[in-house]
Motif scaffolding. Structure first.
Motif: not given
Length: 306
Positions: A190, A193-194, A196
């Motif tokens: 990711s 962290d947002h 994929d």
């Protein structure tokens, strides 16, 4: 221009990707300038892929040999992608060269920005179906960003990688170019962290800037007694307009006009503007159906030795 700490570039083996050919024998000096693109929607989970001819139709507007790099710029309340051409240090192949510069440096234009961090290793490869595999160290994703900023940053990388591949002649006929992004050699991660990364990434058609001055670039110097103005823009109901003003006094307009039909080639615009020596600000914008100005792009440049 402020330079971030340099990143280390490395080549990686990608055994999980079939028929991947490592890029070799190309340098930054071999990278032809001018790459733009159409794309699909920022909200779409899988943007519509463009054909090779569609994605590259604006990428041959210049014959300069520089590395294409994309940056984020805010216009009309939204973040969009703009491209600059840079004299980048050769990192072994055109794609790595452009990506290295994107992560380790700042844009020329102060209106542009980037959230990428230079503390990363970069490895690249390309397959026969025009899939570019990029492996970036986790340090590149250190910034604390919103989901929208993360999506734009990933698209910034996709645009830069595919632009470098296009302008250096690395793409095969047929399939639209795309990117598989790995983090630290691992798939399915990711980004920031947002976003994929479990899919092939293609250019998003809604993220390209609506009006975009290609020449002159911000801070460019020209010795001639006229400025060459060219770029690309969406079609506006009220037409496409331009003006040149004194850089230190933008209210002092020295030349202006509207791009007539014979000055447009599809989305591309071009004009030669006679100017005495000086430092100028050029602006290009469109008039929407609401009668208001939209998409204004501005660049400072110098005529003469100034």
């Amino acid at each position: 221009m402020t330079t971030k700490p340099p990143a280390r570039t490395r080549w990686i083996a990608l055994p999980a990707i079939a028929a991947v050919a490592l890029i070799s024998g190309c340098t930054a000096a071999e990278t032809e300038a001018d790459v733009s693109a159409s794309l699909s929607s920022m909200q779409a989970s899988v943007p519509e892929a463009l054909s090779l001819s569609e994605s590259g139709r604006q990428e041959n507007l210049s014959s300069r040999r520089l590395a294409p790099v994309y940056w984020s710029g805010r216009i009309d309340g939204e973040d969009r992608l703009y491209r600059e051409f840079v004299q980048a240090e050769d990192q072994g192949d055109p794609i790595t060269t452009s990506l290295y510069y994107m992560m380790a440096n700042e844009p020329f234009d102060p209106d542009f920005t980037s959230v990428w961090n230079a503390e990363a290793s970069i490895g690249t490869s390309i397959s026969d179906d025009n899939t570019i595999t990029v492996d970036v160290g986790p340090g590149a994703f250190a910034a604390d960003v919103t989901p929208e900023q993360a999506e734009l940053a990933v698209q910034q990388l996709v645009y830069t990688a595919t632009a470098a591949a296009w302008t250096s002649g690395l793409l095969s006929e047929g399939a639209a170019p795309g990117v598989r992004l790995l983090i630290g050699g691992r798939t399915g991660q990711s980004a920031f962290d947002h976003v994929d990364l479990d899919r092939r990434l293609v250019r998003d058609a809604q993220l390209r800037a609506p009006v975009w001055i290609i020449d002159p670039q911000y801070g460019a110097k020209q010795k001639a007694d006229s400025a060459t103005l060219n770029g690309v823009a969406e079609e506006y109901p009220g037409g496409l307009h331009w003006k040149v003003a004194e850089a230190e006094n933008p209210e002092q307009v020295v030349a202006d006009g509207t791009f007539e039909r014979d000055q447009l080639d599809g989305e591309a615009f071009s004009a030669s503007i006679p100017l005495p020596p000086g430092i100028y600000e050029v602006t290009v914008w469109g008039i929407g159906s609401d009668g208001a100005e939209h998409g204004a792009d501005t660049k400072h440049f110098t005529i003469g030795e100034g």
